[in-house]
Write a protein that holds these residues in place. Structure first.
Motif, PDB file in Angstrom:
ATOM      1  N   ILE A 119      -1.479  -0.423  32.030  1.00  0.00           N
ATOM      2  CA  ILE A 119      -0.942  -1.602  32.707  1.00  0.00           C
ATOM      3  C   ILE A 119      -1.699  -1.778  34.022  1.00  0.00           C
ATOM      4  O   ILE A 119      -1.600  -0.937  34.916  1.00  0.00           O
ATOM      5  N   ALA A 120      -2.459  -2.860  34.123  1.00  0.00           N
ATOM      6  CA  ALA A 120      -3.239  -3.105  35.335  1.00  0.00           C
ATOM      7  C   ALA A 120      -2.398  -3.757  36.419  1.00  0.00           C
ATOM      8  O   ALA A 120      -2.659  -3.581  37.606  1.00  0.00           O
ATOM      9  N   GLY A 121      -1.390  -4.504  36.025  1.00  0.00           N
ATOM     10  CA  GLY A 121      -0.539  -5.154  37.010  1.00  0.00           C
ATOM     11  C   GLY A 121       0.498  -6.039  36.363  1.00  0.00           C
ATOM     12  O   GLY A 121       0.275  -6.584  35.280  1.00  0.00           O
ATOM     13  N   VAL A 122       1.654  -6.160  37.022  1.00  0.00           N
ATOM     14  CA  VAL A 122       2.728  -7.046  36.581  1.00  0.00           C
ATOM     15  C   VAL A 122       3.278  -7.741  37.816  1.00  0.00           C
ATOM     16  O   VAL A 122       3.600  -7.091  38.813  1.00  0.00           O
ATOM     17  N   SER A 123       3.366  -9.064  37.757  1.00  0.00           N
ATOM     18  CA  SER A 123       4.014  -9.796  38.832  1.00  0.00           C
ATOM     19  C   SER A 123       5.047 -10.735  38.229  1.00  0.00           C
ATOM     20  O   SER A 123       4.974 -11.101  37.049  1.00  0.00           O
ATOM     21  N   PHE A 124       6.024 -11.109  39.035  1.00  0.00           N
ATOM     22  CA  PHE A 124       7.090 -11.986  38.569  1.00  0.00           C
ATOM     23  C   PHE A 124       7.504 -12.904  39.707  1.00  0.00           C
ATOM     24  O   PHE A 124       7.901 -12.448  40.771  1.00  0.00           O
ATOM     25  N   VAL A 125       7.378 -14.225  39.478  1.00  0.00           N
ATOM     26  CA  VAL A 125       7.729 -15.219  40.482  1.00  0.00           C
ATOM     27  C   VAL A 125       8.402 -16.405  39.798  1.00  0.00           C
ATOM     28  O   VAL A 125       7.844 -16.986  38.861  1.00  0.00           O
ATOM     29  N   ARG A 132      -0.983  -8.005  33.148  1.00  0.00           N
ATOM     30  CA  ARG A 132      -2.399  -7.704  32.908  1.00  0.00           C
ATOM     31  C   ARG A 132      -2.522  -6.285  32.348  1.00  0.00           C
ATOM     32  O   ARG A 132      -2.155  -5.313  33.005  1.00  0.00           O
ATOM     33  N   LEU A 133      -3.003  -6.200  31.111  1.00  0.00           N
ATOM     34  CA  LEU A 133      -3.257  -4.920  30.468  1.00  0.00           C
ATOM     35  C   LEU A 133      -4.751  -4.665  30.449  1.00  0.00           C
ATOM     36  O   LEU A 133      -5.554  -5.609  30.436  1.00  0.00           O
ATOM     37  N   GLU A 134      -5.126  -3.401  30.431  1.00  0.00           N
ATOM     38  CA  GLU A 134      -6.532  -3.019  30.311  1.00  0.00           C
ATOM     39  C   GLU A 134      -6.672  -2.021  29.175  1.00  0.00           C
ATOM     40  O   GLU A 134      -5.770  -1.224  28.916  1.00  0.00           O
ATOM     41  N   ILE A 169      -5.178  -8.918  27.996  1.00  0.00           N
ATOM     42  CA  ILE A 169      -5.692  -7.574  27.798  1.00  0.00           C
ATOM     43  C   ILE A 169      -7.200  -7.640  28.009  1.00  0.00           C
ATOM     44  O   ILE A 169      -7.901  -8.392  27.322  1.00  0.00           O
ATOM     45  N   ASP A 170      -7.684  -6.925  29.002  1.00  0.00           N
ATOM     46  CA  ASP A 170      -9.081  -7.001  29.440  1.00  0.00           C
ATOM     47  C   ASP A 170      -9.508  -8.446  29.705  1.00  0.00           C
ATOM     48  O   ASP A 170     -10.620  -8.858  29.373  1.00  0.00           O
ATOM     49  N   GLY A 171      -8.608  -9.226  30.293  1.00  0.00           N
ATOM     50  CA  GLY A 171      -8.915 -10.593  30.668  1.00  0.00           C
ATOM     51  C   GLY A 171      -8.784 -11.615  29.564  1.00  0.00           C
ATOM     52  O   GLY A 171      -8.956 -12.812  29.802  1.00  0.00           O
ATOM     53  N   ASP A 172      -8.468 -11.175  28.343  1.00  0.00           N
ATOM     54  CA  ASP A 172      -8.333 -12.083  27.208  1.00  0.00           C
ATOM     55  C   ASP A 172      -6.851 -12.233  26.866  1.00  0.00           C
ATOM     56  O   ASP A 172      -6.082 -11.271  26.957  1.00  0.00           O
TER      57      ASP A 172
END
Length: 200
Positions: A119-125, A132-134, A169-172
């Motif tokens: 898990i590269a990052g998770v945001s919630f707004v 974002r997964l890698e 996942i990896d930007g896709d």
């Protein structure tokens, strides 16, 4: 718990709902959960804490009948079922999504492999989750990749606060996992809606 083996070919996605039940006996993921995702960002008022994490996992032999909310990808072979895991209280949506995804990735019944998946990052707004997964997800056939795609999306939307989400996942876009033709390709910033996910 013995996992269902996959030996089939791609079939049309079918949805199903079976008699109730939850999985409370599974083990938490390995590793230090407090460091699961240093890039979790949550921009919402603090909400009451929760004592459970909902995620989706592949059904095992003990999931008969399958719980309400299950999704059949390949009948009698690939079925995604909701699971509820006891966990330390997590006060915000971004943290709950992060932990749910970690449980999902660490589940021993996954039909796919992805040793480098993280898990590269998770945001919630304002009801929107950005996940974002890698890494990579591999499976024996496109149908397993379709199942993995749905497992991720169902896990993200398992949190009732999520109305829309972008998941890469990896930007896709995660929606491109298992597609059979380039005409089905989604852009990286594609926004999934709760209504779209609930169709399944």
């Amino acid at each position: 718990m013995k996992c269902f083996a996959f030996f089939g070919v791609a079939l049309v996605i079918l949805s199903t709902g079976c008699g109730g039940g939850t999985d409370e006996g599974a083990s938490p993921p390995a590793g230090d959960e407090s460091n699961a995702d240093p890039q979790t960002v949550n921009e919402e008022p603090m909400t009451p804490s929760t004592s459970s994490i909902a995620y989706y996992r592949f059904a095992g032999a003990g999931d008969v009948p399958c719980p309400d909310g299950s999704l059949t990808i390949l009948e009698d072979e690939l079925i995604l079922v909701p699971a509820e895991m006891n966990s330390d209280s997590l006060p915000d949506t971004a943290s709950r999504i992060t932990m749910a995804l970690q449980y999902m990735m660490d589940d021993t019944c996954n039909a796919w492999t992805g040793e480098d998946l993280s898990i590269a990052g998770v945001s919630f707004v304002d009801g929107h989750a950005d996940v974002r997964l890698e890494g990579s997800i591999y499976g024996p056939g496109d149908i397993v990749l379709v199942a993995a795609r749905m497992q991720v999306l169902l896990t993200v939307f398992a949190d009732a606060g999520v109305r829309t989400a972008t998941v890469t996942i990896d930007g896709d876009c995660i929606g491109n996992l298992g597609i059979s033709h380039e005409s089905e390709e989604k852009p990286a910033d594609y926004i999934f809606t709760r209504e779209e996910i609930e169709v399944f």
